[in-house]
Design a protein around this motif. Sequence first.
Motif, PDB file in Angstrom:
ATOM      1  N   UNK A  48     -23.718  18.407 -27.415  1.00 19.90           N
ATOM      2  CA  UNK A  48     -23.175  18.419 -26.059  1.00 19.90           C
ATOM      3  C   UNK A  48     -22.799  17.001 -25.661  1.00 19.90           C
ATOM      4  N   UNK A  49     -21.752  16.904 -24.867  1.00 19.12           N
ATOM      5  CA  UNK A  49     -21.332  15.634 -24.278  1.00 19.12           C
ATOM      6  C   UNK A  49     -21.592  15.722 -22.780  1.00 19.12           C
ATOM      7  N   UNK A  50     -22.387  14.788 -22.283  1.00 17.89           N
ATOM      8  CA  UNK A  50     -22.762  14.775 -20.875  1.00 17.89           C
ATOM      9  C   UNK A  50     -22.223  13.520 -20.211  1.00 17.89           C
ATOM     10  N   UNK A  51     -21.950  13.606 -18.912  1.00 14.95           N
ATOM     11  CA  UNK A  51     -21.572  12.412 -18.162  1.00 14.95           C
ATOM     12  C   UNK A  51     -22.140  12.506 -16.753  1.00 14.95           C
ATOM     13  N   UNK A  52     -22.514  11.353 -16.259  1.00 13.92           N
ATOM     14  CA  UNK A  52     -22.958  11.196 -14.877  1.00 13.92           C
ATOM     15  C   UNK A  52     -21.983  10.206 -14.258  1.00 13.92           C
ATOM     16  N   UNK A  53     -21.186  10.659 -13.273  1.00 18.33           N
ATOM     17  CA  UNK A  53     -20.059   9.862 -12.801  1.00 18.33           C
ATOM     18  C   UNK A  53     -20.296   9.095 -11.510  1.00 18.33           C
ATOM     19  N   UNK A  54     -21.439   9.255 -10.871  1.00 17.86           N
ATOM     20  CA  UNK A  54     -21.681   8.560  -9.602  1.00 17.86           C
ATOM     21  C   UNK A  54     -23.165   8.264  -9.465  1.00 17.86           C
ATOM     22  N   UNK A  55     -23.631   7.224 -10.155  1.00 15.24           N
ATOM     23  CA  UNK A  55     -25.050   6.893 -10.163  1.00 15.24           C
ATOM     24  C   UNK A  55     -25.305   5.564  -9.455  1.00 15.24           C
TER      25      UNK A  55
END
Length: 117
Positions: A48-55
Amino acid sequence: MAIPTFQPPVGPSPGTAHKPTVNLWEADFGDGYSQPSPKGINHIKRAVSLSWNALTYDQMQEITGFFESMGGNQPFYFQPFGEASARKWTCKDWTFTTEGGIWIVTAGLVQSFTTAV
């Protein structure tokens, strides 16, 4: 030693990509005929490819700190969105960047079938 569970401070942003890899032995007999056979009992490995765009900075530190503590080779449990249950994963590929004080983390998780840590 118990296998830890990855619990990020916030869930990944929408757009999780699931990409299984199927590992087969294939005998090619020509003329379009072949005979495939699984390579072992765990021949389908999920990724799986995950992203967190507003941390925030602290959230980014918590996520990347967890991946660093696992060293890329130690498995952990995580339940991606859309999965019925948690699976064992490893992560040896992640990046973090900033845009105007907002942090972005991306990570690639690969299913792990190891039995010991």
